[in-house]
Design a protein around this motif. Structure first.
Motif, PDB file in Angstrom:
ATOM      1  N   GLU A 132       0.849  -1.194   0.000  1.00 13.20           N
ATOM      2  CA  GLU A 132       0.000   0.000   0.000  1.00 13.20           C
ATOM      3  C   GLU A 132       0.880   1.238   0.000  1.00 13.20           C
ATOM      4  O   GLU A 132       1.814   1.347   0.793  1.00 13.20           O
ATOM      5  CB  GLU A 132      -0.909   0.007   1.241  1.00 13.20           C
ATOM      6  CG  GLU A 132      -1.901   1.139   1.228  1.00 13.20           C
ATOM      7  CD  GLU A 132      -2.884   1.076   2.393  1.00 13.20           C
ATOM      8  OE1 GLU A 132      -3.140   2.140   2.974  1.00 13.20           O
ATOM      9  OE2 GLU A 132      -3.384  -0.019   2.706  1.00 13.20           O
ATOM     10  N   VAL A 133       0.570   2.190  -0.902  1.00  5.97           N
ATOM     11  CA  VAL A 133       1.399   3.392  -1.016  1.00  5.97           C
ATOM     12  C   VAL A 133       0.640   4.675  -0.701  1.00  5.97           C
ATOM     13  O   VAL A 133       1.232   5.749  -0.677  1.00  5.97           O
ATOM     14  CB  VAL A 133       2.057   3.496  -2.410  1.00  5.97           C
ATOM     15  CG1 VAL A 133       3.030   2.360  -2.617  1.00  5.97           C
ATOM     16  CG2 VAL A 133       1.014   3.546  -3.512  1.00  5.97           C
ATOM     17  N   GLY A 134      -0.646   4.588  -0.445  1.00  5.86           N
ATOM     18  CA  GLY A 134      -1.394   5.794  -0.109  1.00  5.86           C
ATOM     19  C   GLY A 134      -2.880   5.530  -0.042  1.00  5.86           C
ATOM     20  O   GLY A 134      -3.381   4.507  -0.495  1.00  5.86           O
ATOM     21  N   ARG A 135      -3.576   6.459   0.565  1.00  2.00           N
ATOM     22  CA  ARG A 135      -5.041   6.430   0.640  1.00  2.00           C
ATOM     23  C   ARG A 135      -5.533   7.822   0.304  1.00  2.00           C
ATOM     24  O   ARG A 135      -4.920   8.803   0.683  1.00  2.00           O
ATOM     25  CB  ARG A 135      -5.510   6.060   2.050  1.00  2.00           C
ATOM     26  CG  ARG A 135      -5.219   4.618   2.377  1.00  2.00           C
ATOM     27  CD  ARG A 135      -5.722   4.250   3.771  1.00  2.00           C
ATOM     28  NE  ARG A 135      -5.586   2.827   3.908  1.00  2.00           N
ATOM     29  CZ  ARG A 135      -6.617   1.994   4.026  1.00  2.00           C
ATOM     30  NH1 ARG A 135      -7.839   2.462   4.090  1.00  2.00           N
ATOM     31  NH2 ARG A 135      -6.412   0.699   4.127  1.00  2.00           N
ATOM     32  N   THR A 136      -6.649   7.876  -0.414  1.00  2.00           N
ATOM     33  CA  THR A 136      -7.180   9.182  -0.786  1.00  2.00           C
ATOM     34  C   THR A 136      -8.682   9.228  -0.590  1.00  2.00           C
ATOM     35  O   THR A 136      -9.353   8.200  -0.608  1.00  2.00           O
ATOM     36  CB  THR A 136      -6.886   9.522  -2.263  1.00  2.00           C
ATOM     37  OG1 THR A 136      -7.513   8.551  -3.089  1.00  2.00           O
ATOM     38  CG2 THR A 136      -5.401   9.557  -2.552  1.00  2.00           C
TER      39      THR A 136
END
Length: 144
Positions: A132-136
């Motif tokens: 996982e590299v990010g959440r938006t």
């Protein structure tokens, strides 16, 4: 039993739509028209015993993708396995296919995304080795 992973053919659009509508919220007719006019060029069905049990959608992105360190990027746009065919390793086979496909298209990374509330998809990605590299959260404001 033998299986194959094959590109979706125009006469299989209804089968493709059955899978695509599970993942994408676009109107069915818009998806059908899009498929037939070819903006979905890398669409695959997993066949066994004469039945499509799963679907895989791939793309190549040439613009920045969050967390990626090289271009172009192979992108897992969608993957779905019929409920009665789950837990048989089909998604794992499709992911192996996607990884090889990415290599064959000179991509060093395979990216993907899913919605924040799709915990099933998140678990699949984690189990499959995705990081996982990010959440938006996305917003929109009408400016009428």
């Amino acid at each position: 039993m033998e299986h194959t992973i094959q590109m979706v053919q125009p006469d299989e659009v209804e089968i493709w739509l059955g899978f695509a509508k599970q993942i994408w919220s676009s109107d069915r007719e818009k998806l059908r028209t899009g498929f037939l006019s070819n903006p979905f060029p890398y669409e695959f069905l997993y066949w066994r015993g004469g039945k499509a049990l799963a679907w895989l959608s791939l793309s190549i992105r040439k613009e920045y993708v969050e967390g990626c360190s090289s271009l172009p990027i192979a992108y897992l746009e969608g993957i779905s396995v019929l409920p009665e065919a789950r837990r048989q390793g089909i998604a794992r086979e499709l992911l192996a296919f996607a990884r090889q496909w990415a290599k064959d298209h000179d991509c060093l990374q395979l990216a993907s995304d899913c919605s924040l509330e799709n915990e099933l998809s998140q678990a699949f990605h984690h189990r499959s080795g995705f990081r996982e590299v990010g959440r938006t959260v996305h917003y929109i404001l009408n400016v009428d």
